[in-house]
Enzyme design. Structure first.
Site, PDB file in Angstrom:
ATOM      1  N   HIS A 120       0.832  -1.202   0.000  1.00 30.95           N
ATOM      2  CA  HIS A 120       0.000   0.000   0.000  1.00 30.95           C
ATOM      3  C   HIS A 120       0.878   1.268   0.000  1.00 30.95           C
ATOM      4  O   HIS A 120       2.079   1.198  -0.285  1.00 30.95           O
ATOM      5  CB  HIS A 120      -0.997  -0.040   1.163  1.00 30.95           C
ATOM      6  CG  HIS A 120      -1.623  -1.405   1.307  1.00 30.95           C
ATOM      7  ND1 HIS A 120      -2.597  -1.867   0.458  1.00 30.95           N
ATOM      8  CD2 HIS A 120      -1.352  -2.435   2.163  1.00 30.95           C
ATOM      9  CE1 HIS A 120      -2.914  -3.124   0.786  1.00 30.95           C
ATOM     10  NE2 HIS A 120      -2.176  -3.488   1.810  1.00 30.95           N
ATOM     11  N   GLU A 157      -2.087   0.235   8.042  1.00 31.80           N
ATOM     12  CA  GLU A 157      -1.183  -0.799   7.528  1.00 31.80           C
ATOM     13  C   GLU A 157      -0.037  -0.175   6.726  1.00 31.80           C
ATOM     14  O   GLU A 157       1.109  -0.628   6.818  1.00 31.80           O
ATOM     15  CB  GLU A 157      -1.976  -1.775   6.650  1.00 31.80           C
ATOM     16  CG  GLU A 157      -1.132  -2.905   6.080  1.00 31.80           C
ATOM     17  CD  GLU A 157      -1.907  -3.760   5.081  1.00 31.80           C
ATOM     18  OE1 GLU A 157      -3.112  -3.524   4.879  1.00 31.80           O
ATOM     19  OE2 GLU A 157      -1.282  -4.664   4.476  1.00 31.80           O
ATOM     20  N   HIS A 212       2.883  -6.820   4.577  1.00 28.02           N
ATOM     21  CA  HIS A 212       1.475  -6.499   4.836  1.00 28.02           C
ATOM     22  C   HIS A 212       1.115  -6.843   6.280  1.00 28.02           C
ATOM     23  O   HIS A 212       1.856  -7.537   6.973  1.00 28.02           O
ATOM     24  CB  HIS A 212       0.566  -7.312   3.897  1.00 28.02           C
ATOM     25  CG  HIS A 212       0.686  -6.916   2.474  1.00 28.02           C
ATOM     26  ND1 HIS A 212      -0.152  -5.994   1.888  1.00 28.02           N
ATOM     27  CD2 HIS A 212       1.572  -7.281   1.518  1.00 28.02           C
ATOM     28  CE1 HIS A 212       0.207  -5.816   0.625  1.00 28.02           C
ATOM     29  NE2 HIS A 212       1.255  -6.586   0.366  1.00 28.02           N
ATOM     30  N   GLU A 294       2.187 -11.518   5.737  1.00 27.77           N
ATOM     31  CA  GLU A 294       1.113 -10.889   6.513  1.00 27.77           C
ATOM     32  C   GLU A 294       1.517 -11.045   7.979  1.00 27.77           C
ATOM     33  O   GLU A 294       1.461 -12.133   8.544  1.00 27.77           O
ATOM     34  CB  GLU A 294      -0.225 -11.590   6.259  1.00 27.77           C
ATOM     35  CG  GLU A 294      -0.749 -11.450   4.839  1.00 27.77           C
ATOM     36  CD  GLU A 294      -1.438 -10.110   4.585  1.00 27.77           C
ATOM     37  OE1 GLU A 294      -1.569  -9.301   5.539  1.00 27.77           O
ATOM     38  OE2 GLU A 294      -1.847  -9.871   3.436  1.00 27.77           O
TER      39      GLU A 294
HETATM   40 ZN    ZN Z   1      -1.964  -5.287   2.730  1.00 25.31          ZN
END
Ligand code: ZN
Length: 335
Positions: A120, A157, A212, A294
């Protein structure tokens, strides 16, 4: 080869006896990690690897003080939170038992190129039209990028991934690696997922890791590593990178457990911390070994307390970096 690479040591109960739950969880992991699970892609079309939905705009989140002193996780936004273990030690020192790392400054990774892809971009919230543009991922068309998720207290995030990337860059550069970030909040939005893949390809990276944190339901906890499945369609052909990416991901998962002491995801991957997906453009378009990590679930208060802790992020950075180092050193000796 077996899951546990030559540099993987089973987690040792190095922590103080007052933290039996973490030690017990870590001790279970080597067995659990031996298995393999192929995880069918979850619903939704996001290409960020995240489960659950996008975050509310951070500006709309409640101020951190609104939770009051009894709010779980609200007091853990900096090093020293309740789940951080030893906050002062981990931020600056290397564990003497860390087997994946050569001594700092040894230059063991000289000549190796690592691309870190912070998921992102903090500016994506302001560029909905641009990031919703569809791009070709070979197998499909998907949004250019997404906003990412956030903790319930509004820690985004995109901020997490950048901080983690900076910590990893410092650790990997200590080892002599050349490190490139796909973005450093130095552009208004993005890059799009196809460009994120292209940056790693054009850098001829020896390893790429996309960072992430998840946006799943409360009670769903733990990290997982997403590996590319074999696809061959349009501009996507991952067949050559499936094997080395799996090796990279296994070493990251093992070292993540070892350094953080945290168990793998309790909601995907069947306890292995490993998930294979064929729907992520960032993986499908890669021609170099690449995985997504993640790191935890931002929407779970216990995981959020970790993710918002600088001390914990330093451990996470070291776990992931040690996995990369282990992969790159094993790769060199195999050639
Ligand atoms: Zn993400």
């Amino acid at each position: 080869m077996s899951y546990t690479g030559p540099d993987f040591d089973p987690p040792r109960p190095r922590r103080s006896p007052r933290r039996p739950l973490i030690v017990a969880a870590a001790a279970l992991v080597p067995g659990a990690l031996l298995g393999w699970a192929v995880y069918a892609a979850v619903g939704g079309s996001d290409d960020d690897g995240d489960n659950g939905s996008a975050a509310p705009r951070p500006s709309a989140a409640a101020p951190a003080s609104s939770g009051g002193p009894s709010s779980p996780g609200a007091s853990a936004s900096e090093p020293g939170g309740p789940d951080d273990g030893t906050p002062s030690a981990s931020a600056t020192s290397s564990s003497p038992s860390a087997p994946a790392s050569a001594p700092a400054g040894s230059g063991a990774l000289k000549g190796k190129v690592v691309v870190i892809d912070p998921g992102h971009n903090p500016g994506n919230f302001q560029h909905a039209a641009e990031i919703n543009r569809q791009v070709d991922i070979g197998t499909n068309r998907k949004e250019c990028d997404t906003t990412g998720t956030a903790t319930n207290d509004g820690y985004p995030e995109a901020k997490f991934t950048l901080d983690l990337a900076h910590r990893m860059r410092a650790l990997l550069e200590e080892q002599g690696a050349t490190v490139k970030l796909t973005q450093d909040a130095d552009r208004p939005f993005g890059p799009c997922i196809d460009e994120r893949a292209r940056i790693g390809n054009e850098a001829k990276a020896d390893a790429v890791v996309s960072l992430h944190a998840d946006g799943a339901g409360a009670g769903q906890r733990g990290f997982h590593v997403i590996l590319p499945g074999a696809v061959n369609a349009g501009g996507a052909d991952t067949r050559a990178i499936v094997g080395p990416s799996r090796e990279l991901g296994e070493r990251i998962a093992g070292n993540f457990v070892r350094v953080t002491g945290n168990a793998p995801s309790n909601y995907v991957g069947g306890g292995t911390g490993l998930v294979t997906r064929k729907d992520l453009g960032g993986l499908n378009l890669s021609t170099v070994p690449k995985v997504f990590v993640e790191c935890g679930n931002m929407r779970d208060s216990k995981d959020a307390a970790l993710l918002t802790s600088g001390a914990w992020r330093q451990k996470a950075a070291r776990g992931i970096s040690d996995g990369i180092v282990s992969f790159l050193r094993g790769q060199r000796s195999a050639r």
